[in-house]
Write a protein that holds these residues in place. Structure first.
Motif, PDB file in Angstrom:
ATOM      1  N   VAL A 143      26.770  21.203 -11.918  1.00  0.00           N
ATOM      2  CA  VAL A 143      26.999  20.715 -10.562  1.00  0.00           C
ATOM      3  C   VAL A 143      25.616  20.385 -10.013  1.00  0.00           C
ATOM      4  CG1 VAL A 143      27.960  21.210  -8.295  1.00  0.00           C
ATOM      5  CG2 VAL A 143      29.010  22.196 -10.342  1.00  0.00           C
ATOM      6  N   HIS A 144      25.407  19.118  -9.688  1.00  0.00           N
ATOM      7  CA  HIS A 144      24.053  18.645  -9.402  1.00  0.00           C
ATOM      8  C   HIS A 144      23.801  18.566  -7.904  1.00  0.00           C
ATOM      9  CE1 HIS A 144      20.245  16.781 -10.166  1.00  0.00           C
ATOM     10  NE2 HIS A 144      20.547  15.778  -9.351  1.00  0.00           N
ATOM     11  N   PHE A 145      22.770  19.271  -7.459  1.00  0.00           N
ATOM     12  CA  PHE A 145      22.381  19.283  -6.054  1.00  0.00           C
ATOM     13  C   PHE A 145      21.121  18.427  -5.882  1.00  0.00           C
ATOM     14  CE2 PHE A 145      25.292  22.702  -6.218  1.00  0.00           C
ATOM     15  CZ  PHE A 145      25.764  22.911  -4.927  1.00  0.00           C
ATOM     16  N   GLN A 146      21.328  17.244  -5.327  1.00  0.00           N
ATOM     17  CA  GLN A 146      20.207  16.348  -5.043  1.00  0.00           C
ATOM     18  C   GLN A 146      19.855  16.500  -3.566  1.00  0.00           C
ATOM     19  OE1 GLN A 146      20.331  12.134  -6.392  1.00  0.00           O
ATOM     20  NE2 GLN A 146      19.773  11.653  -4.270  1.00  0.00           N
ATOM     21  N   PHE A 147      18.765  17.197  -3.300  1.00  0.00           N
ATOM     22  CA  PHE A 147      18.389  17.489  -1.924  1.00  0.00           C
ATOM     23  C   PHE A 147      17.600  16.331  -1.314  1.00  0.00           C
ATOM     24  CE2 PHE A 147      19.067  21.747  -3.756  1.00  0.00           C
ATOM     25  CZ  PHE A 147      20.004  22.221  -2.840  1.00  0.00           C
ATOM     26  N   PRO A 148      17.639  16.188   0.006  1.00  0.00           N
ATOM     27  CA  PRO A 148      17.019  15.032   0.658  1.00  0.00           C
ATOM     28  C   PRO A 148      15.508  15.185   0.806  1.00  0.00           C
ATOM     29  CG  PRO A 148      18.008  16.443   2.305  1.00  0.00           C
ATOM     30  CD  PRO A 148      18.354  17.046   0.973  1.00  0.00           C
ATOM     31  N   PRO A 149      14.821  14.095   1.079  1.00  0.00           N
ATOM     32  CA  PRO A 149      13.359  14.156   1.241  1.00  0.00           C
ATOM     33  C   PRO A 149      12.909  15.074   2.370  1.00  0.00           C
ATOM     34  CG  PRO A 149      14.083  11.886   0.944  1.00  0.00           C
ATOM     35  CD  PRO A 149      15.318  12.711   1.114  1.00  0.00           C
ATOM     36  N   TRP A 150      13.747  15.263   3.389  1.00  0.00           N
ATOM     37  CA  TRP A 150      13.329  16.104   4.504  1.00  0.00           C
ATOM     38  C   TRP A 150      13.509  17.591   4.231  1.00  0.00           C
ATOM     39  CZ3 TRP A 150      16.947  12.159   4.895  1.00  0.00           C
ATOM     40  CH2 TRP A 150      18.296  12.538   4.894  1.00  0.00           C
ATOM     41  N   LEU A 151      14.064  17.954   3.083  1.00  0.00           N
ATOM     42  CA  LEU A 151      14.118  19.368   2.715  1.00  0.00           C
ATOM     43  C   LEU A 151      12.792  19.712   2.035  1.00  0.00           C
ATOM     44  CD1 LEU A 151      16.435  21.651   2.818  1.00  0.00           C
ATOM     45  CD2 LEU A 151      16.337  21.450   0.336  1.00  0.00           C
ATOM     46  N   VAL A 152      11.798  20.063   2.853  1.00  0.00           N
ATOM     47  CA  VAL A 152      10.468  20.367   2.335  1.00  0.00           C
ATOM     48  C   VAL A 152      10.422  21.822   1.908  1.00  0.00           C
ATOM     49  CG1 VAL A 152       9.417  18.606   3.798  1.00  0.00           C
ATOM     50  CG2 VAL A 152       9.549  20.974   4.613  1.00  0.00           C
ATOM     51  N   VAL A 161      18.932  26.756  -0.569  1.00  0.00           N
ATOM     52  CA  VAL A 161      19.194  26.657  -2.010  1.00  0.00           C
ATOM     53  C   VAL A 161      19.876  27.931  -2.505  1.00  0.00           C
ATOM     54  CG1 VAL A 161      18.149  26.381  -4.289  1.00  0.00           C
ATOM     55  CG2 VAL A 161      17.272  25.057  -2.352  1.00  0.00           C
ATOM     56  N   GLN A 162      19.399  29.075  -2.025  1.00  0.00           N
ATOM     57  CA  GLN A 162      20.033  30.352  -2.372  1.00  0.00           C
ATOM     58  C   GLN A 162      21.486  30.378  -1.923  1.00  0.00           C
ATOM     59  OE1 GLN A 162      18.471  33.887  -3.448  1.00  0.00           O
ATOM     60  NE2 GLN A 162      20.639  33.701  -4.026  1.00  0.00           N
ATOM     61  N   LEU A 198      16.951  32.268  -9.864  1.00  0.00           N
ATOM     62  CA  LEU A 198      18.332  31.993  -9.463  1.00  0.00           C
ATOM     63  C   LEU A 198      19.166  31.377 -10.585  1.00  0.00           C
ATOM     64  CD1 LEU A 198      17.928  30.580  -5.826  1.00  0.00           C
ATOM     65  CD2 LEU A 198      18.295  32.934  -6.586  1.00  0.00           C
ATOM     66  N   GLU A 199      18.577  31.222 -11.775  1.00  0.00           N
ATOM     67  CA  GLU A 199      19.247  30.611 -12.928  1.00  0.00           C
ATOM     68  C   GLU A 199      19.736  29.209 -12.587  1.00  0.00           C
ATOM     69  OE1 GLU A 199      22.186  33.599 -14.047  1.00  0.00           O
ATOM     70  OE2 GLU A 199      20.773  34.378 -15.540  1.00  0.00           O
ATOM     71  N   LEU A 200      18.830  28.423 -12.019  1.00  0.00           N
ATOM     72  CA  LEU A 200      19.102  27.038 -11.671  1.00  0.00           C
ATOM     73  C   LEU A 200      18.368  26.112 -12.630  1.00  0.00           C
ATOM     74  CD1 LEU A 200      18.657  27.340  -7.796  1.00  0.00           C
ATOM     75  CD2 LEU A 200      20.817  27.232  -9.057  1.00  0.00           C
ATOM     76  N   VAL A 201      18.971  24.968 -12.899  1.00  0.00           N
ATOM     77  CA  VAL A 201      18.391  23.998 -13.823  1.00  0.00           C
ATOM     78  C   VAL A 201      17.422  23.103 -13.077  1.00  0.00           C
ATOM     79  CG1 VAL A 201      18.887  22.084 -15.392  1.00  0.00           C
ATOM     80  CG2 VAL A 201      20.490  24.017 -15.225  1.00  0.00           C
ATOM     81  N   HIS A 202      16.174  23.117 -13.492  1.00  0.00           N
ATOM     82  CA  HIS A 202      15.177  22.185 -12.965  1.00  0.00           C
ATOM     83  C   HIS A 202      15.453  20.790 -13.506  1.00  0.00           C
ATOM     84  CE1 HIS A 202      11.432  20.066 -12.364  1.00  0.00           C
ATOM     85  NE2 HIS A 202      11.181  20.063 -13.662  1.00  0.00           N
ATOM     86  N   THR A 203      15.484  19.802 -12.622  1.00  0.00           N
ATOM     87  CA  THR A 203      15.734  18.419 -13.030  1.00  0.00           C
ATOM     88  C   THR A 203      14.423  17.706 -13.273  1.00  0.00           C
ATOM     89  OG1 THR A 203      17.752  18.382 -11.703  1.00  0.00           O
ATOM     90  CG2 THR A 203      16.871  16.260 -12.418  1.00  0.00           C
ATOM     91  N   VAL A 204      14.224  17.266 -14.507  1.00  0.00           N
ATOM     92  CA  VAL A 204      13.045  16.480 -14.854  1.00  0.00           C
ATOM     93  C   VAL A 204      13.316  15.039 -14.445  1.00  0.00           C
ATOM     94  CG1 VAL A 204      11.519  15.733 -16.707  1.00  0.00           C
ATOM     95  CG2 VAL A 204      12.572  18.009 -16.803  1.00  0.00           C
ATOM     96  N   LEU A 205      12.440  14.485 -13.622  1.00  0.00           N
ATOM     97  CA  LEU A 205      12.673  13.150 -13.085  1.00  0.00           C
ATOM     98  C   LEU A 205      11.728  12.121 -13.676  1.00  0.00           C
ATOM     99  CD1 LEU A 205      13.170  13.809  -9.255  1.00  0.00           C
ATOM    100  CD2 LEU A 205      14.890  13.647 -11.051  1.00  0.00           C
ATOM    101  N   ASP A 206      12.265  10.925 -13.872  1.00  0.00           N
ATOM    102  CA  ASP A 206      11.442   9.749 -14.107  1.00  0.00           C
ATOM    103  C   ASP A 206      11.740   8.792 -12.962  1.00  0.00           C
ATOM    104  OD1 ASP A 206       9.623   8.267 -16.083  1.00  0.00           O
ATOM    105  OD2 ASP A 206      11.179   6.781 -15.648  1.00  0.00           O
ATOM    106  N   ALA A 207      10.753   8.570 -12.106  1.00  0.00           N
ATOM    107  CA  ALA A 207      10.961   7.787 -10.886  1.00  0.00           C
ATOM    108  C   ALA A 207       9.617   7.240 -10.429  1.00  0.00           C
ATOM    109  CB  ALA A 207      11.573   8.664  -9.797  1.00  0.00           C
ATOM    110  N   PRO A 208       9.631   6.270  -9.523  1.00  0.00           N
ATOM    111  CA  PRO A 208       8.364   5.755  -8.987  1.00  0.00           C
ATOM    112  C   PRO A 208       7.540   6.879  -8.376  1.00  0.00           C
ATOM    113  CG  PRO A 208      10.173   4.313  -8.365  1.00  0.00           C
ATOM    114  CD  PRO A 208      10.790   5.533  -8.982  1.00  0.00           C
TER     115      PRO A 208
END
Length: 307
Positions: A143-152, A161-162, A198-208
């Motif tokens: 289940v993929h959680f893509q958080f917004p840019p304003w979540l610093v 996230v917890q 928290l046993e969460l999967v870090h997402t490796v990104l390829d992006a600008p």
């Protein structure tokens, strides 16, 4: 049969993007129904990311059809509903019962903090019902959680996230941050440690790169069962462009063979750290993602077990 160790699955974000269908270059002639398209896609790839769930909660009956129309070893990653990821959420996108209970509002959008606990509880419960048919068929990946840019990066953000982790304690959750603060020199190890805890999967990104909402591609795993790589393309001109007609315009990028070759080796190395690795192409203009995914799978097949 269980998946063998170090398996790599390659797929795309969505299988029904309007530009993909309109291009006529992926689906064969006559493949025009929802069932036919999913069955055909699943004959070509073993993984897909459901992104419609970000915009609104699919009905459990829809998820049941997805499970029935795909092979036994097919996997669905499901994007979390936008309300849960702290994005602005149109009121009309809320489940009808939630919308009715919330009552009239002056603003068109709501945020997570706007809903009382009882309605949040019910929305999470409904999301769990969406996931249940895929889980029951052993076809639910992350289940993929893509958080917004304003979540610093901050204590409040980590608490949210917890909260997401606590709401789905039995699911595999992947996390994609979109603000550079999470992986600054000061915070990088703390963020990775937080995900591991928290046993969460870090997402490796390829992006600008070079933007506040760009994070570096850190090729490391934080959860032994799964690694996730999401490829957004490298179109810096459209990454933060305003007024685009669709997400396809933002992620309009066709990876060259040399770029895919350069990605194959670190993906294979990452796969050696975990039981399974998912590679998702999010460049979704026409058939770019499908072509690039097929080519990367060919490249990986010489160095790792690909499904």
């Amino acid at each position: 049969m269980p998946d063998p160790p170090h398996t790599i699955r390659v797929g795309t974000a969505s299988w029904t993007d309007p530009t993909l269908i309109k291009s006529g270059r992926f689906y064969p002639k006559g493949c025009t129904t929802a069932e036919a398209r999913l069955r055909y896609y699943a004959s070509r790839f073993s993984l897909v990311e459901v992104n419609s769930s970000y915009y609104a909660l699919p009905a459990p009956e829809t998820a049941q059809l997805w499970a029935l129309r795909t092979p036994a070893d097919f996997t669905f990653n499901v994007k979390a509903f936008r309300l849960f990821t702290a994005h602005q959420t149109p009121v009309v996108a809320l489940p009808p019962a939630i919308r009715e209970a919330l009552g009239p509002r002056d603003k068109a959008n709501v945020y997570y903090a706007d809903l009382p606990d009882t309605l949040l509880d019910e929305t999470w419960r409904l999301f769990g019902e969406t996931l249940a048919p895929l889980r029951g068929a052993s076809k639910l990946g992350a289940v993929h959680f893509q958080f917004p840019p304003w979540l610093v990066c901050s204590p409040a953000a980590r608490a949210h996230v917890q909260e997401c982790r606590n709401r789905l304690p039995d699911a595999v959750l992947s996390v994609e941050f979109r603000h550079v603060s999470w992986f600054s020199e000061r915070n990088r190890e703390r963020t990775l440690g937080f995900l591991r805890e928290l046993e969460l999967v870090h997402t490796v990104l390829d992006a600008p790169q070079g933007f506040a909402n760009s994070v570096p591609g850190l090729w490391t795993a934080t959860y032994p069962g799964l690694a996730l790589v999401r490829l957004h393309g490298r179109n810096a001109a459209t990454w933060n462009a305003k007024g685009l007609a669709s997400a396809s315009d933002r992620f309009n990028y066709d990876y060259a063979d040399t770029e895919l070759e350069a990605l194959a080796a670190p993906i294979a190395r990452l796969a050696g750290q975990v039981r399974e690795t998912h590679v998702v192409f999010n460049n979704n203009m026409e058939d770019q993602g499908q072509r690039n995914a097929a080519r990367l799978r060919e490249l990986l097949s010489t160095m790792a077990l690909v499904r």
